[in-house]
Scaffold this motif. Sequence first.
Motif, PDB file in Angstrom:
ATOM      1  N   VAL A 142       0.862  -1.189   0.000  1.00  0.00           N
ATOM      2  CA  VAL A 142       0.000   0.000   0.000  1.00  0.00           C
ATOM      3  C   VAL A 142       0.891   1.230   0.000  1.00  0.00           C
ATOM      4  O   VAL A 142       1.824   1.333   0.797  1.00  0.00           O
ATOM      5  N   LEU A 143       0.610   2.139  -0.925  1.00  0.00           N
ATOM      6  CA  LEU A 143       1.277   3.435  -0.915  1.00  0.00           C
ATOM      7  C   LEU A 143       0.278   4.447  -0.379  1.00  0.00           C
ATOM      8  O   LEU A 143      -0.767   4.681  -0.978  1.00  0.00           O
ATOM      9  N   ARG A 144       0.618   5.017   0.764  1.00  0.00           N
ATOM     10  CA  ARG A 144      -0.258   5.970   1.431  1.00  0.00           C
ATOM     11  C   ARG A 144       0.176   7.387   1.076  1.00  0.00           C
ATOM     12  O   ARG A 144       1.260   7.837   1.444  1.00  0.00           O
ATOM     13  N   CYS A 145      -0.670   8.099   0.335  1.00  0.00           N
ATOM     14  CA  CYS A 145      -0.349   9.458  -0.132  1.00  0.00           C
ATOM     15  C   CYS A 145      -0.983  10.496   0.788  1.00  0.00           C
ATOM     16  O   CYS A 145      -2.166  10.392   1.124  1.00  0.00           O
ATOM     17  N   GLY A 146      -0.195  11.489   1.155  1.00  0.00           N
ATOM     18  CA  GLY A 146      -0.705  12.544   2.014  1.00  0.00           C
ATOM     19  C   GLY A 146      -0.351  13.917   1.496  1.00  0.00           C
ATOM     20  O   GLY A 146       0.718  14.117   0.916  1.00  0.00           O
ATOM     21  N   THR A 147      -1.245  14.862   1.691  1.00  0.00           N
ATOM     22  CA  THR A 147      -0.986  16.244   1.297  1.00  0.00           C
ATOM     23  C   THR A 147      -0.143  16.938   2.361  1.00  0.00           C
ATOM     24  O   THR A 147      -0.157  16.558   3.531  1.00  0.00           O
ATOM     25  N   ALA A 148       0.571  17.955   1.928  1.00  0.00           N
ATOM     26  CA  ALA A 148       1.458  18.683   2.850  1.00  0.00           C
ATOM     27  C   ALA A 148       0.700  19.827   3.520  1.00  0.00           C
ATOM     28  O   ALA A 148       1.047  20.998   3.379  1.00  0.00           O
ATOM     29  N   ASP A 149      -0.340  19.471   4.266  1.00  0.00           N
ATOM     30  CA  ASP A 149      -1.124  20.499   4.951  1.00  0.00           C
ATOM     31  C   ASP A 149      -1.828  19.888   6.157  1.00  0.00           C
ATOM     32  O   ASP A 149      -1.800  18.673   6.382  1.00  0.00           O
ATOM     33  N   LEU A 150      -2.482  20.736   6.913  1.00  0.00           N
ATOM     34  CA  LEU A 150      -3.169  20.282   8.125  1.00  0.00           C
ATOM     35  C   LEU A 150      -4.358  19.382   7.801  1.00  0.00           C
ATOM     36  O   LEU A 150      -4.716  18.502   8.586  1.00  0.00           O
ATOM     37  N   LYS A 151      -4.977  19.582   6.634  1.00  0.00           N
ATOM     38  CA  LYS A 151      -6.115  18.746   6.247  1.00  0.00           C
ATOM     39  C   LYS A 151      -5.684  17.294   6.071  1.00  0.00           C
ATOM     40  O   LYS A 151      -6.386  16.371   6.485  1.00  0.00           O
ATOM     41  N   GLY A 152      -4.517  17.103   5.456  1.00  0.00           N
ATOM     42  CA  GLY A 152      -4.013  15.748   5.283  1.00  0.00           C
ATOM     43  C   GLY A 152      -3.724  15.087   6.615  1.00  0.00           C
ATOM     44  O   GLY A 152      -4.055  13.922   6.846  1.00  0.00           O
TER      45      GLY A 152
END
Length: 248
Positions: free
Chosen positions: A148-158
């Motif tokens: 599994v590749l878990r993608c996250g945004t570079a912000d507080l929402k992520g």
Amino acid sequence: MGSNQMIAIWGSPGSGKTVVSMKLARILASKQKTVALVLCDLLCPMLPVLFPTIDPKERSLGILLTKADMNQEAILSNLILPNDGEFIGVLGYKKGENSTSYPDYTVEKAADLFLLLRHKVDYVIVDCTSQLSGDDLSTVALRDADQVLRCGTADLKGLSFFDAQLPVLSMNKAFRTERHLKALSGFKSYSPKKEVAEAYGNIDFFLSFAEEIERQCLEGRLLDPLKTSEGKSFVKELKRFALEVFDE
């Protein structure tokens, strides 16, 4: 890992899961590996977004999942072949479909789909939805995937997304959340990259924003090659992922 592997791409909303899935499919196909890309999103069907010039006719992931006799022949008859059938086949929901378009399918049917696909192609890539509740296809993909590749945004929402979702997922050991690889994706020059990466912990891959990729998204050309330095940097990092995970 070698061939006949399945990877699930999952993460926070807006983290570029579909972009990563499409570009990874292209990288593997460029090595003459057959790839099945499964687009799980039913809230916003992605076939008309990614391939606006292709008419899927009566081909749909929904038709396949609700067939009483799902088999490899049924899978082939519902595949979209965007590059004249060369190495990449896509399964997804078509324009206008929604949660009422088909009867509910079982978890077992989702697992059977992935098992049949593994026997048919070298690699299965599953573009999961962010919200797993009510999406058995994404849930089964996260459970059964080799990686599994878990993608996250570079912000507080992520960060807030994973704070809410991971504790629930981690309660079931079958999901092996501790083995997920993590990518910080779509970040820009002014994004708090360092701070968010530290908050996520142990980021494995950094997939920066590229204007060229955004333009390809808008134009339905994500399977096209990338030519700018930003685009090539994105691909280089994704190739590093393919090498580490698939030895490709």
